[in-house]
Design an enzyme around this catalytic site. Sequence first.
Site, short mmCIF file in Angstrom:
data_model
loop_
_atom_site.label_atom_id
_atom_site.label_comp_id
_atom_site.label_asym_id
_atom_site.label_seq_id
_atom_site.Cartn_x
_atom_site.Cartn_y
_atom_site.Cartn_z
N ASP A 46 -2.95 4.67 -2.47
CA ASP A 46 -3.94 5.31 -1.62
C ASP A 46 -4.36 6.68 -2.18
OD1 ASP A 46 -5.17 5.16 1.11
OD2 ASP A 46 -4.03 7.00 1.41
N HIS A 80 -11.14 -2.22 3.97
CA HIS A 80 -11.02 -1.74 5.34
C HIS A 80 -11.73 -0.41 5.58
CE1 HIS A 80 -8.11 0.35 2.98
NE2 HIS A 80 -7.97 1.23 3.95
N ASP A 81 -12.26 0.21 4.51
CA ASP A 81 -12.96 1.49 4.66
C ASP A 81 -14.48 1.33 4.55
OD1 ASP A 81 -10.61 2.98 4.87
OD2 ASP A 81 -10.43 3.19 2.70
N ASP A 99 0.86 -1.18 0.00
CA ASP A 99 0.00 0.00 0.00
C ASP A 99 0.90 1.24 0.00
OD1 ASP A 99 -2.29 1.64 0.44
OD2 ASP A 99 -3.21 0.00 1.55
N GLU A 104 -6.69 4.02 -5.78
CA GLU A 104 -7.94 4.29 -5.09
C GLU A 104 -8.41 5.68 -5.50
OE1 GLU A 104 -9.61 4.62 -0.52
OE2 GLU A 104 -7.74 5.57 -1.11
C1 GLC Z 1 -7.63 5.85 2.03
C2 GLC Z 1 -7.50 4.68 2.98
C3 GLC Z 1 -8.11 5.06 4.29
C4 GLC Z 1 -7.38 6.25 4.85
C5 GLC Z 1 -7.33 7.39 3.83
C6 GLC Z 1 -6.29 8.41 4.22
O1 GLC Z 1 -8.95 6.14 1.73
O2 GLC Z 1 -8.06 3.54 2.41
O3 GLC Z 1 -8.13 4.00 5.19
O4 GLC Z 1 -7.99 6.69 6.02
O5 GLC Z 1 -6.97 6.95 2.55
O6 GLC Z 1 -5.01 7.88 4.03
#
Ligand code: GLC
Length: 512
Positions: free
Chosen positions: A191, A301-302, A96, A232
């Site tokens: 990310d 995880h989100d 990640d 993402e």
């Molecule tokens: C992404 C991650 C999340 C995190 C955010 C800030 O969305 O998946 O868990 O809080 O980025 O890094």
Amino acid sequence: MRDLENKVIYQIYPKSFKDTTGNGYGDINGIIEKLDYIQDLGVDYIWLSPCCKSPQNDNGYDISDYMQIDELFGTNEDYERLIKEAKKRNIKIMMDLVLNHTSSEHIWFKKALQKDSRYYDYYIWRDEPNDINSMFGGSAWAYSEEVGKYYFRLFDKTQPDLNWENENVRKDLYEMINYWIGKGVEGFRLDVIDLIGKEPDKMITGKGPKFYEYLKELNNNTFKDKILTVGECWCSTIDESYKMCNKDGLTQAFHFTHQCLTHTYGDKWNQSKINLYKLCDCINKWENEYTGIEAIVMNNHDLPRLISLWLNDNEYRKESAKLLITLFGLLKGNLYIYQGEEIGMTNAYFNSIDKYRDVETLNKYNELKEKGLSEDSIMEIIKLVSRDNARIPMQWDDTKNAGFSDVAPWIDVNDNYNKINVKKDINSEDSVFNYYKNIIKFRKENYEKIEKKATFNTDGKIISMEKEDFIVYANFTNENIEIPLGNDILFKNYENTKNNLLRPFETIVVKK
Ligand code: GLC
């Protein structure tokens, strides 16, 4: 890029996977211990949420040293051993990458606070804040007493955004990525990557004017198109997310447009029922119109668990879990599975705010309190939507703490672990794990059938997906519904099928 297609990627949230040191946090050796389990599922890659040094304000998405594994999870040697042990099982490691921001504990930020001539400009400083809000609530600008200015932070105030305009920032990040490639990392999940081209003064956050230029430079200096990369990009349209997927950008992107269908006016804290007409339109677009490699993702995880949000995670839990993997697992692209999904783990549904750990959830709780909402109504919202729903410990067996740890974990285990755990599931006749395994095996061996065009239909209750060789039927309701079905059955989630009848949450796949 085609040799990066038809892959299965298993996401691990290290903090909650398996604790071998007895400190209540999962660790890298815990992952190594469970590699045979992951291999058995038929996985090609393991995507690890961040393990680098971090004060853990956002569970590792606030990195204070990109080159060091956090001692909470082990050592750099452990990480390298994981890469080697995984490789022995034909599994690659996907790291990640958090490139949009660092932790405020990062040496770059500490030096920036001292107005160091090199590092001050690694971050974004202004005399006055504008109206951009942080994703975690409040203004996106936090005041620094030391500097006497505001720094930009799209997430927590301990996660200052990096200034991608600064060439040295970019160079340092590329060097770091190449270090990990040198160590044998063979995939990257990027990310919130669509935020790196932000232009705060113009109120632009996502996909700023220089975004594609930065992406190209990043690609050319690091992974090129040889390594599986997934970006993402929240709240993008499907088309926007595809624009970043090409030989100069990323292999694929998470667009989450199907998960966003239940957000009311874009607000995830206000969930509505899933609309199957919209869901069909959405999947149809990526399945039939997109010529790149789709990233099929149901959970991470989100997100709250999809079976809890869309289906029935109680009476029809196993049926619901199997229904989702039948529909999504038979789509073309790469399939992402989030830990616990393969045994039908559910939302945590903690009743009290002191059980929650997630910074976003806690901020939301305070925000809703300030607005005057009652404790009960706030908790109803949080129970359904909080990211902690998916972050609770993996349920391995029915011993204390679900076999995750010998001591009380950093976040409680779900009370349902006696009923839902790996040991029990694998040994049961109607195992969700074995069903996942069969779907994965089928898609691997029959990808030419999976790749064919699909026709989607729905009446608002059932979705059917017809491909050249098979038809999937999925009943999203708890009603018995009569419908003409074929006899030659490939997959089913009830023990026996009934002629021309789909029972609650029943799915079947019929050969044509
Ligand atoms: C992404 C991650 C999340 C995190 C955010 C800030 O969305 O998946 O868990 O809080 O980025 O890094």
